[in-house]
Design an enzyme around this catalytic site. Structure first.
Site, PDB file in Angstrom:
ATOM      1  N   ASN A  13      32.156  34.530  41.078  1.00 26.80           N
ATOM      2  CA  ASN A  13      33.206  35.159  41.998  1.00 26.80           C
ATOM      3  C   ASN A  13      32.580  36.214  41.734  1.00 26.80           C
ATOM      4  OD1 ASN A  13      35.951  36.601  41.761  1.00 26.80           O
ATOM      5  ND2 ASN A  13      36.364  35.841  39.776  1.00 26.80           N
ATOM      6  N   TRP A  14      33.304  37.266  43.214  1.00 21.86           N
ATOM      7  CA  TRP A  14      32.946  38.407  43.976  1.00 21.86           C
ATOM      8  C   TRP A  14      33.795  39.817  43.503  1.00 21.86           C
ATOM      9  CZ3 TRP A  14      30.940  37.770  50.209  1.00 21.86           C
ATOM     10  CH2 TRP A  14      29.799  37.163  49.772  1.00 21.86           C
ATOM     11  N   HIS A  94      42.365  33.544  36.451  1.00 21.71           N
ATOM     12  CA  HIS A  94      41.092  34.398  36.112  1.00 21.71           C
ATOM     13  C   HIS A  94      41.842  35.249  34.938  1.00 21.71           C
ATOM     14  CE1 HIS A  94      38.094  37.275  35.897  1.00 21.71           C
ATOM     15  NE2 HIS A  94      37.183  36.767  36.169  1.00 21.71           N
ATOM     16  N   GLU A  96      41.430  38.567  34.271  1.00 22.40           N
ATOM     17  CA  GLU A  96      41.641  39.855  35.525  1.00 22.40           C
ATOM     18  C   GLU A  96      43.430  39.105  35.881  1.00 22.40           C
ATOM     19  OE1 GLU A  96      38.394  40.169  37.412  1.00 22.40           O
ATOM     20  OE2 GLU A  96      37.259  40.181  35.960  1.00 22.40           O
ATOM     21  N   GLU A 172      35.505  30.844  30.009  1.00 21.62           N
ATOM     22  CA  GLU A 172      35.658  32.440  30.210  1.00 21.62           C
ATOM     23  C   GLU A 172      36.295  33.301  29.266  1.00 21.62           C
ATOM     24  OE1 GLU A 172      34.092  33.776  34.445  1.00 21.62           O
ATOM     25  OE2 GLU A 172      36.049  34.053  34.180  1.00 21.62           O
ATOM     26  N   GLY A 178      32.004  41.102  31.997  1.00 19.33           N
ATOM     27  CA  GLY A 178      31.326  42.154  32.663  1.00 19.33           C
ATOM     28  C   GLY A 178      31.039  42.794  30.932  1.00 19.33           C
ATOM     29  N   SER A 218      29.596  37.873  31.771  1.00 20.97           N
ATOM     30  CA  SER A 218      28.073  38.698  31.729  1.00 20.97           C
ATOM     31  C   SER A 218      26.736  37.059  32.115  1.00 20.97           C
ATOM     32  CB  SER A 218      27.798  38.849  29.986  1.00 20.97           C
ATOM     33  OG  SER A 218      29.208  40.014  29.813  1.00 20.97           O
ATOM     34  N   GLY A 239      30.211  36.683  37.878  1.00 19.49           N
ATOM     35  CA  GLY A 239      31.009  37.699  37.957  1.00 19.49           C
ATOM     36  C   GLY A 239      29.859  38.882  39.357  1.00 19.49           C
ATOM     37  N   GLY A 240      29.675  39.709  38.385  1.00 18.89           N
ATOM     38  CA  GLY A 240      28.799  40.918  38.623  1.00 18.89           C
ATOM     39  C   GLY A 240      27.186  40.547  39.175  1.00 18.89           C
TER      40      GLY A 240
HETATM   41  P1  13P Z   1      30.780  38.332  34.791  1.00 19.26           P
HETATM   42  O1  13P Z   1      29.315  37.780  34.711  1.00 19.26           O
HETATM   43  O2  13P Z   1      30.554  39.930  35.851  1.00 19.26           O
HETATM   44  O3  13P Z   1      30.797  39.143  32.928  1.00 19.26           O
HETATM   45  O4  13P Z   1      31.686  38.095  34.785  1.00 19.26           O
HETATM   46  C1  13P Z   1      32.531  36.984  34.554  1.00 19.26           C
HETATM   47  C2  13P Z   1      34.127  36.612  35.225  1.00 19.26           C
HETATM   48  O5  13P Z   1      34.733  37.099  35.229  1.00 19.26           O
HETATM   49  C3  13P Z   1      33.614  35.316  36.251  1.00 19.26           C
HETATM   50  O6  13P Z   1      34.995  34.938  36.736  1.00 19.26           O
END
Ligand code: 13P
Length: 259
Positions: A13-14, A94, A96, A172, A178, A218, A239-240
């Site tokens: 997930n960019w 998600h 977010e 998640e 993050g 993470s 994610g990151g």
């Molecule tokens: P991180 O891997 O940056 O913690 O993000 C996870 C995420 O939200 C993937 O959808």
């Protein structure tokens, strides 16, 4: 738990990155080159919509979609359009999207059904906000937090049994996204058992066992294998770390070697 024969699924997930199509092309190009030949892992890159066409031969996913297939919804992208662009998967729910765009369980359910109708597979994100539902002995358990259960029941409302294997559930926890503070493999295993139990009650055991459960939050090249081996996750939602091609490729390789 009987182990599954599916390929492990790694979804990148960019989010709203990178800042140019050139960087997006380089990132996906490097990943594609480096993972060639790793046959027992399925990799899905989910770039922002404008970069979908640069992802090339790797499987494509989108980060969201609308619940209608077309019409007067300014700024929205429909599941049918994503399918037409060659997407196989779409991430829905998600945290977010909930936090910044006001998505509710009802909206998520409408999106899930619309995506399935368009022939997409859904990566459904669920997760509790905090980790403070301890029992009297100080153990933390998913049973104590109603959130996960509500999210699963809400998202699967009206989804036919024949379609549930087209939904991949990504556990998640919001507190792990993050933060550099991932869940433990035990948390992941207990979430997987809990998710499958709810789905068994809603449908039946045989079908529930076909629903893949990913972990996200993470993850990095050092910790990814342990979520697969000990946490029994069917894959990861990254994610990151998916924005750094070297890191992401190492993660894919470590999952490949451990599955
Ligand atoms: P991180 O891997 O940056 O913690 O993000 C996870 C995420 O939200 C993937 O959808």
């Amino acid at each position: 738990m009987k182990n599954e024969t599916y390929k492990k699924l790694i979804v990148a997930n960019w989010k709203m990155n990178p800042s140019s199509s050139k960087e997006a092309e380089e990132l996906s190009g490097t990943v594609q080159r480096e993972v060639r030949g790793l046959k027992n892992v399925e990799i899905v890159l989910c770039p922002p919509f404008p970069y979908l066409s640069v992802v090339g031969a790797l499987a494509k996913g989108a980060q969201s979609c609308h619940w209608e297939q077309k019409g007067a919804y300014t700024g929205a992208v429909s599941p049918a359009m994503l399918k037409d662009m060659g997407c196989e998967y779409v991430i829905i729910g998600h945290s977010e999207r909930k936090q910044y765009f006001g998505e509710t369980d009802e909206i998520i359910n409408k999106k899930v059904k619309a995506a399935l109708k368009a022939g997409l597979k859904v990566v459904l994100c669920i997760g509790e906000d905090t980790r403070d539902s301890f029992d009297s002995k100080g153990h933390w358990t998913h049973e104590l937090d109603p959130k996960l259960k509500e999210q699963i029941i809400g998202a699967f409302e009206g989804v036919k049994k024949s379609n549930i294997q087209n939904i991949v559930v990504a556990y998640e926890p919001v507190w792990a996204i993050g933060t550099g503070n991932p869940a433990t493999p035990d948390d992941v295993l207990s979430a997987k058992i809990f998710i499958r139990k709810i789905l068994s009650n809603l449908y039946d055991r045989k079908e529930a066992d076909k629903v893949r459960v990913l972990y996200g939050g993470s993850t990095n090249k050092k910790n990814s294998a342990v979520f697969i081996k000990e946490g029994q996750a069917d894959g990861l939602l990254v994610g990151g770390a998916s924005l750094d091609s070297d890191e992401f490729v190492e993660m894919v390789k470590s999952i490949y070697e451990n599955s």
